[in-house]
Write a protein that holds these residues in place. Structure first.
Motif, PDB file in Angstrom:
ATOM      1  N   TRP A 237       0.834  -1.210   0.000  1.00 25.75           N
ATOM      2  CA  TRP A 237       0.000   0.000   0.000  1.00 25.75           C
ATOM      3  C   TRP A 237       0.867   1.258   0.000  1.00 25.75           C
ATOM      4  O   TRP A 237       0.592   2.224  -0.733  1.00 25.75           O
ATOM      5  N   ALA A 238       1.917   1.251   0.811  1.00 27.03           N
ATOM      6  CA  ALA A 238       2.797   2.423   0.889  1.00 27.03           C
ATOM      7  C   ALA A 238       3.529   2.647  -0.434  1.00 27.03           C
ATOM      8  O   ALA A 238       3.708   3.790  -0.867  1.00 27.03           O
ATOM      9  N   ARG A 239       3.965   1.565  -1.095  1.00 24.87           N
ATOM     10  CA  ARG A 239       4.625   1.704  -2.395  1.00 24.87           C
ATOM     11  C   ARG A 239       3.653   2.277  -3.432  1.00 24.87           C
ATOM     12  O   ARG A 239       4.056   3.099  -4.274  1.00 24.87           O
ATOM     13  N   ALA A 240       2.398   1.874  -3.373  1.00 23.24           N
ATOM     14  CA  ALA A 240       1.403   2.428  -4.298  1.00 23.24           C
ATOM     15  C   ALA A 240       1.248   3.930  -4.082  1.00 23.24           C
ATOM     16  O   ALA A 240       1.095   4.700  -5.032  1.00 23.24           O
ATOM     17  N   THR A 241       1.299   4.338  -2.823  1.00 23.10           N
ATOM     18  CA  THR A 241       1.188   5.763  -2.503  1.00 23.10           C
ATOM     19  C   THR A 241       2.434   6.516  -2.964  1.00 23.10           C
ATOM     20  O   THR A 241       2.335   7.621  -3.511  1.00 23.10           O
ATOM     21  N   GLN A 242       3.618   5.922  -2.767  1.00 21.55           N
ATOM     22  CA  GLN A 242       4.850   6.545  -3.271  1.00 21.55           C
ATOM     23  C   GLN A 242       4.800   6.675  -4.789  1.00 21.55           C
ATOM     24  O   GLN A 242       5.250   7.687  -5.358  1.00 21.55           O
ATOM     25  N   SER A 243       4.276   5.666  -5.457  1.00 18.94           N
ATOM     26  CA  SER A 243       4.166   5.718  -6.916  1.00 18.94           C
ATOM     27  C   SER A 243       3.241   6.852  -7.345  1.00 18.94           C
ATOM     28  O   SER A 243       3.523   7.574  -8.317  1.00 18.94           O
ATOM     29  N   LEU A 244       2.142   7.031  -6.613  1.00 21.23           N
ATOM     30  CA  LEU A 244       1.211   8.127  -6.914  1.00 21.23           C
ATOM     31  C   LEU A 244       1.894   9.482  -6.798  1.00 21.23           C
ATOM     32  O   LEU A 244       1.750  10.342  -7.686  1.00 21.23           O
ATOM     33  N   ILE A 245       2.642   9.689  -5.720  1.00 18.07           N
ATOM     34  CA  ILE A 245       3.330  10.972  -5.526  1.00 18.07           C
ATOM     35  C   ILE A 245       4.361  11.200  -6.625  1.00 18.07           C
ATOM     36  O   ILE A 245       4.463  12.296  -7.188  1.00 18.07           O
ATOM     37  N   ALA A 246       5.135  10.156  -6.934  1.00 18.76           N
ATOM     38  CA  ALA A 246       6.159  10.292  -7.975  1.00 18.76           C
ATOM     39  C   ALA A 246       5.520  10.608  -9.331  1.00 18.76           C
ATOM     40  O   ALA A 246       6.052  11.421 -10.112  1.00 18.76           O
ATOM     41  N   PHE A 247       4.374   9.992  -9.630  1.00 17.62           N
ATOM     42  CA  PHE A 247       3.704  10.227 -10.905  1.00 17.62           C
ATOM     43  C   PHE A 247       3.308  11.689 -11.054  1.00 17.62           C
ATOM     44  O   PHE A 247       3.552  12.317 -12.094  1.00 17.62           O
ATOM     45  N   TYR A 248       2.699  12.258 -10.018  1.00 21.31           N
ATOM     46  CA  TYR A 248       2.220  13.633 -10.123  1.00 21.31           C
ATOM     47  C   TYR A 248       3.316  14.675  -9.925  1.00 21.31           C
ATOM     48  O   TYR A 248       3.064  15.872 -10.096  1.00 21.31           O
ATOM     49  N   THR A 249       4.511  14.239  -9.562  1.00 23.44           N
ATOM     50  CA  THR A 249       5.643  15.177  -9.531  1.00 23.44           C
ATOM     51  C   THR A 249       6.554  14.969 -10.738  1.00 23.44           C
ATOM     52  O   THR A 249       7.656  15.517 -10.789  1.00 23.44           O
ATOM     53  N   GLY A 250       6.078  14.180 -11.708  1.00 23.89           N
ATOM     54  CA  GLY A 250       6.802  14.011 -12.964  1.00 23.89           C
ATOM     55  C   GLY A 250       7.955  13.038 -12.916  1.00 23.89           C
ATOM     56  O   GLY A 250       8.721  12.948 -13.884  1.00 23.89           O
ATOM     57  N   ASP A 251       8.085  12.260 -11.837  1.00 24.64           N
ATOM     58  CA  ASP A 251       9.184  11.286 -11.719  1.00 24.64           C
ATOM     59  C   ASP A 251       8.664   9.923 -12.170  1.00 24.64           C
ATOM     60  O   ASP A 251       8.443   9.007 -11.358  1.00 24.64           O
ATOM     61  N   TYR A 252       8.474   9.757 -13.477  1.00 24.32           N
ATOM     62  CA  TYR A 252       7.785   8.572 -13.981  1.00 24.32           C
ATOM     63  C   TYR A 252       8.601   7.293 -13.806  1.00 24.32           C
ATOM     64  O   TYR A 252       8.023   6.221 -13.574  1.00 24.32           O
ATOM     65  N   HIS A 253       9.909   7.386 -13.908  1.00 23.45           N
ATOM     66  CA  HIS A 253      10.743   6.196 -13.656  1.00 23.45           C
ATOM     67  C   HIS A 253      10.602   5.756 -12.198  1.00 23.45           C
ATOM     68  O   HIS A 253      10.500   4.553 -11.908  1.00 23.45           O
ATOM     69  N   ASP A 254      10.588   6.727 -11.280  1.00 18.19           N
ATOM     70  CA  ASP A 254      10.388   6.381  -9.873  1.00 18.19           C
ATOM     71  C   ASP A 254       8.994   5.805  -9.645  1.00 18.19           C
ATOM     72  O   ASP A 254       8.825   4.846  -8.888  1.00 18.19           O
ATOM     73  N   ALA A 255       8.008   6.399 -10.297  1.00 15.82           N
ATOM     74  CA  ALA A 255       6.639   5.899 -10.151  1.00 15.82           C
ATOM     75  C   ALA A 255       6.555   4.438 -10.581  1.00 15.82           C
ATOM     76  O   ALA A 255       5.905   3.616  -9.921  1.00 15.82           O
ATOM     77  N   LEU A 256       7.240   4.103 -11.672  1.00 15.00           N
ATOM     78  CA  LEU A 256       7.254   2.722 -12.155  1.00 15.00           C
ATOM     79  C   LEU A 256       8.016   1.818 -11.194  1.00 15.00           C
ATOM     80  O   LEU A 256       7.567   0.705 -10.881  1.00 15.00           O
ATOM     81  N   ALA A 257       9.157   2.297 -10.705  1.00 13.30           N
ATOM     82  CA  ALA A 257       9.971   1.478  -9.794  1.00 13.30           C
ATOM     83  C   ALA A 257       9.218   1.172  -8.506  1.00 13.30           C
ATOM     84  O   ALA A 257       9.244   0.025  -8.010  1.00 13.30           O
ATOM     85  N   TYR A 258       8.551   2.169  -7.945  1.00 13.86           N
ATOM     86  CA  TYR A 258       7.801   1.943  -6.708  1.00 13.86           C
ATOM     87  C   TYR A 258       6.649   0.959  -6.950  1.00 13.86           C
ATOM     88  O   TYR A 258       6.379   0.089  -6.111  1.00 13.86           O
ATOM     89  N   ALA A 259       5.948   1.112  -8.087  1.00 10.96           N
ATOM     90  CA  ALA A 259       4.833   0.214  -8.377  1.00 10.96           C
ATOM     91  C   ALA A 259       5.314  -1.223  -8.529  1.00 10.96           C
ATOM     92  O   ALA A 259       4.704  -2.162  -7.995  1.00 10.96           O
ATOM     93  N   GLN A 260       6.424  -1.410  -9.235  1.00 10.79           N
ATOM     94  CA  GLN A 260       6.930  -2.768  -9.448  1.00 10.79           C
ATOM     95  C   GLN A 260       7.458  -3.380  -8.154  1.00 10.79           C
ATOM     96  O   GLN A 260       7.277  -4.576  -7.910  1.00 10.79           O
ATOM     97  N   ASP A 261       8.101  -2.577  -7.309  1.00 14.61           N
ATOM     98  CA  ASP A 261       8.543  -3.100  -6.017  1.00 14.61           C
ATOM     99  C   ASP A 261       7.340  -3.468  -5.146  1.00 14.61           C
ATOM    100  O   ASP A 261       7.358  -4.482  -4.433  1.00 14.61           O
ATOM    101  N   GLY A 262       6.290  -2.652  -5.213  1.00 15.60           N
ATOM    102  CA  GLY A 262       5.073  -2.971  -4.477  1.00 15.60           C
ATOM    103  C   GLY A 262       4.465  -4.278  -4.938  1.00 15.60           C
ATOM    104  O   GLY A 262       3.995  -5.085  -4.129  1.00 15.60           O
ATOM    105  N   LEU A 263       4.482  -4.532  -6.238  1.00 16.92           N
ATOM    106  CA  LEU A 263       3.949  -5.784  -6.776  1.00 16.92           C
ATOM    107  C   LEU A 263       4.761  -6.978  -6.300  1.00 16.92           C
ATOM    108  O   LEU A 263       4.209  -8.054  -6.032  1.00 16.92           O
ATOM    109  N   ARG A 264       6.069  -6.804  -6.179  1.00 15.27           N
ATOM    110  CA  ARG A 264       6.906  -7.901  -5.656  1.00 15.27           C
ATOM    111  C   ARG A 264       6.557  -8.215  -4.210  1.00 15.27           C
ATOM    112  O   ARG A 264       6.643  -9.360  -3.772  1.00 15.27           O
ATOM    113  N   ARG A 265       6.165  -7.195  -3.472  1.00 14.55           N
ATOM    114  CA  ARG A 265       5.830  -7.386  -2.058  1.00 14.55           C
ATOM    115  C   ARG A 265       4.383  -7.802  -1.856  1.00 14.55           C
ATOM    116  O   ARG A 265       4.043  -8.383  -0.818  1.00 14.55           O
ATOM    117  N   ALA A 266       3.533  -7.496  -2.831  1.00 15.09           N
ATOM    118  CA  ALA A 266       2.092  -7.626  -2.628  1.00 15.09           C
ATOM    119  C   ALA A 266       1.612  -9.070  -2.582  1.00 15.09           C
ATOM    120  O   ALA A 266       0.629  -9.370  -1.917  1.00 15.09           O
TER     121      ALA A 266
END
Length: 450
Positions: A237-266
Motif C-alpha cells: 500500500w505504501a509503495r502504491a502511494t509513493q508511486s502516486l506521488i512520484a507520478f504527479y511530480t513528474g518522476d515517472y521512472h520512480d513511479a514505475l519502480a515503486y509500483a513494481q517493487d510494491g507488486l513484488r511485495r504484494a
C-alpha cells in the motif's frame, strides 16, 4: 509520623535518577511534563526531592522513558519501607532496612537480615499485572486511531485538502505519543500499521497542496513504518502511494519502480490491482511504452473478475480492493497519454456515471478532463463539447483545488493547442489561470490568437 532520614534519602535519590533519565532522553522539564501529563512544577520538585507524587506519576515516567518499570519499582520499595516503619512504631520494634524487590526469585538471594528472599513484594507483582491489563487501554487507543485513518481515506476526495490536513496533523502527534509507550508486539504492529497509513494520507494531502517535497517525505515515512511493522500488505500500500506521488511530480521512472517493487511485495494482496493500473500502467504510458501498457492493462482486467461489478466506488487510497470503475478510469488515462482513443470513451462514460453517483469531486473532474481530451483526438474533433466538459471539471473542484485536477487540465489545454481560437477553450484557460494563480511571467496555457 515524620519520614525517616533513610526514606528522605531514598526519595531524593529517586528524584535524581528521574532527572538523569529525563536528560539522557533529551527532554526538558516542560516537555517531559506534557508527556507524563503532570505539571512542570511537579516534575521539578520531584527531581529535587521536595514533592512525592503517587505511583501513577512514576508509572507514566517509566512509560515515557521506557525504563521497564524501574522507577515505579523503586517507588514501591520506598512505600514498602514506609509501611514497615509505621507498623514497627505500632508494635514497638525497630525495622531493618530492606533492599528493593529483586527482579527474580531465588533461594540464593540474601535478605537484609541475613535470611533469604523467596518471593517478590506483592506490590511489584501487582504492578506487572497492571501493565498487562493496560493492554485494554492500548486496544481502545489503537481502535480510535484506526477508525480515524479509515475515515480520512473515505473523506480524502470529499473534503478540501486544507480541512483534512488540519484534522490529520494532530493525529500524527498522537501517534508519536503512543510510540513512546510500551505495547505488546501485536499492538505495536497495529500501531506502526496505522502510522504508515496516516503518513500515506498526509503525503497525498501535501501533494494536493503543492508541497511536493513534504509529500515525498511523508510517503517515504509511510513505507519505512510499514517496513518496520514487517507487514507486506502495508508495504505494498505504501509503495502504491509513493508511486502516486512520484507520478504527479513528474518522476515517472520512480513511479514505475515503486509500483513494481510494491507488486513484488504484494503477493496475493488486494493492492496488486491498484499497483498495476494506477501505478505501473500510467507510468509506462508517460514513458511511451505501448507494449508495457497493454500488458499491465491486460493483467489488471484479469484481476477484476473477483471484484463485484456493481459494488461501491473504492477510495483512491483504498486499504482494500481497487474497484472496476477506477480500473476503467485509469486505463483511459494511460491510453490517452499514448494518444490512443479506441475504447476510451466507453470506459470514461461508465466511470463518470459511477463517480457522479458517489459524489466524488476529484474523480468526477479527472474523468471529465480525460473525456474532454478524447473528444479532441477523434476523427471529427469536438472542441466545444471538450471545453464544456473541462469547464465542468474545474467548476466541480472549485473549492478543493486538487493538484491532480490542475495538472490534468494543463494537459488538456496542451492537447487543445490546434483549437486555440475557440472562445470556450479560452474561457477554460482563464478559469485554470484564476484557480492556480499563475505567475505573471508564466506563458498562458493557450497562445493568444493573433
Amino acid at each position: 509520623m515524620a519520614d525517616s532520614d533513610e526514606i528522605k534519602t531514598a526519595r531524593r535519590a529517586l528524584g535524581r535518577r528521574l532527572a538523569q533519565l529525563r536528560k539522557a532522553a533529551g527532554h526538558t522539564q516542560h516537555g517531559f511534563s506534557r508527556l507524563v501529563q503532570y505539571g512542570r512544577s511537579t516534575v521539578a520538585n520531584t527531581e529535587t526531592g521536595h514533592q512525592h507524587p503517587d505511583r501513577a506519576f512514576w508509572s507514566r515516567c517509566d512509560t515515557v522513558l521506557q525504563t521497564g518499570g524501574a522507577l515505579a519499582a523503586e517507588y514501591d520499595h520506598i512505600a514498602d519501607l514506609g509501611r514497615r516503619r509505621r507498623l514497627s512504631a505500632i508494635q514497638g520494634t525497630t525495622p531493618r532496612s530492606r533492599p528493593a524487590a529483586p527482579t527474580h526469585t531465588s533461594p540464593d538471594a540474601p535478605g537484609a537480615d541475613g535470611g533469604f528472599v523467596l518471593w517478590e513484594l506483592e506490590e511489584s507483582i501487582d504492578a506487572r499485572r497492571m501493565t498487562l491489563k493496560s493492554a485494554t487501554d492500548d486496544d481502545a487507543r489503537l481502535a480510535y486511531l484506526e477508525h480515524e485513518v479509515r475515515q480520512a481515506i473515505t473523506d480524502n476526495e470529499r473534503l478540501t485538502p486544507t480541512v483534512l490536513m488540519a484534522r490529520m496533523r494532530p493525529l500524527r502527534a498522537y501517534v508519536d505519543q503512543l510510540m513512546a509507550g510500551r505495547q505488546h508486539p501485536p499492538q505495536r504492529a497495529r500501531l506502526y500499521t496505522a502510522a504508515a497509513h496516516l503518513s500515506g494520507i498526509l503525503s497525498a494531502l501535501a501533494l494536493d497542496l503543492r508541497a511536493f517535497r513534504v509529500a515525498h517525505a511523508y510517503a517515504a515515512e509511510a513505507f519505512d513504518l510499514a517496513d518496520a511493522a514487517e507487514q507486506p500488505d502495508v508495504q505494498a500500500w505504501a509503495r502504491a502511494t509513493q508511486s502516486l506521488i512520484a507520478f504527479y511530480t513528474g518522476d515517472y521512472h520512480d513511479a514505475l519502480a515503486y509500483a513494481q517493487d510494491g507488486l513484488r511485495r504484494a503477493s496475493a494482496s488486494p493492492h496488486r490491482l491498484r499497483l498495476t493500473i494506477n501505478g505501473e500502467a500510467r507510468a509506462l504510458a508517460r514513458l511511451g511504452d505501448h507494449y508495457g501498457v497493454d500488458r499491465a492493462v491486460d493483467r489488471a482486467f484479469t484481476m477484476l473478475p473477483g471484484q463485484p461489478p456493481g459494488g461501491p466506488v473504492s477510495a483512491s487510497l483504498a486499504l482494500g480492493p481497487y474497484c472496476p470503475v477506477r480500473t476503467a478510469a485509469n486505463t483511459a488515462t494511460a491510453y490517452l497519454a499514448l494518444g490512443r482513443t479506441a475504447g476510451v470513451t466507453d470506459h470514461l462514460t461508465t466511470a463518470i456515471t459511477a463517480f457522479d453517483a458517489a459524489a466524488l469531486a476529484g474523480p468526477r473532474a479527472l474523468s471529465r478532463l480525460d473525456l474532454a481530451t478524447a473528444h479532441l483526438h477523434t476523427d471529427n474533433p469536438d472542441p466545444e463539447q471538450a471545453a464544456t466538459l473541462a469547464a465542468e471539471a474545474l467548476t466541480l473542484t472549485a473549492d478543493q483545488r486538487f493538484e491532480s485536477v490542475h495538472q490534468r487540465a494543463r494537459q488538456f489545454l496542451a492537447s487543445a493547442q490546434p483549437f486555440a481560437r475557440h472562445p470556450q477553450l479560452r474561457h477554460v484557460a482563464d478559469m485554470l489561470a484564476d484557480r492556480t494563480q499563475l505567475d505573471a511571467t508564466t506563458p498562458p496555457a493557450l497562445p493568444s490568437p493573433p
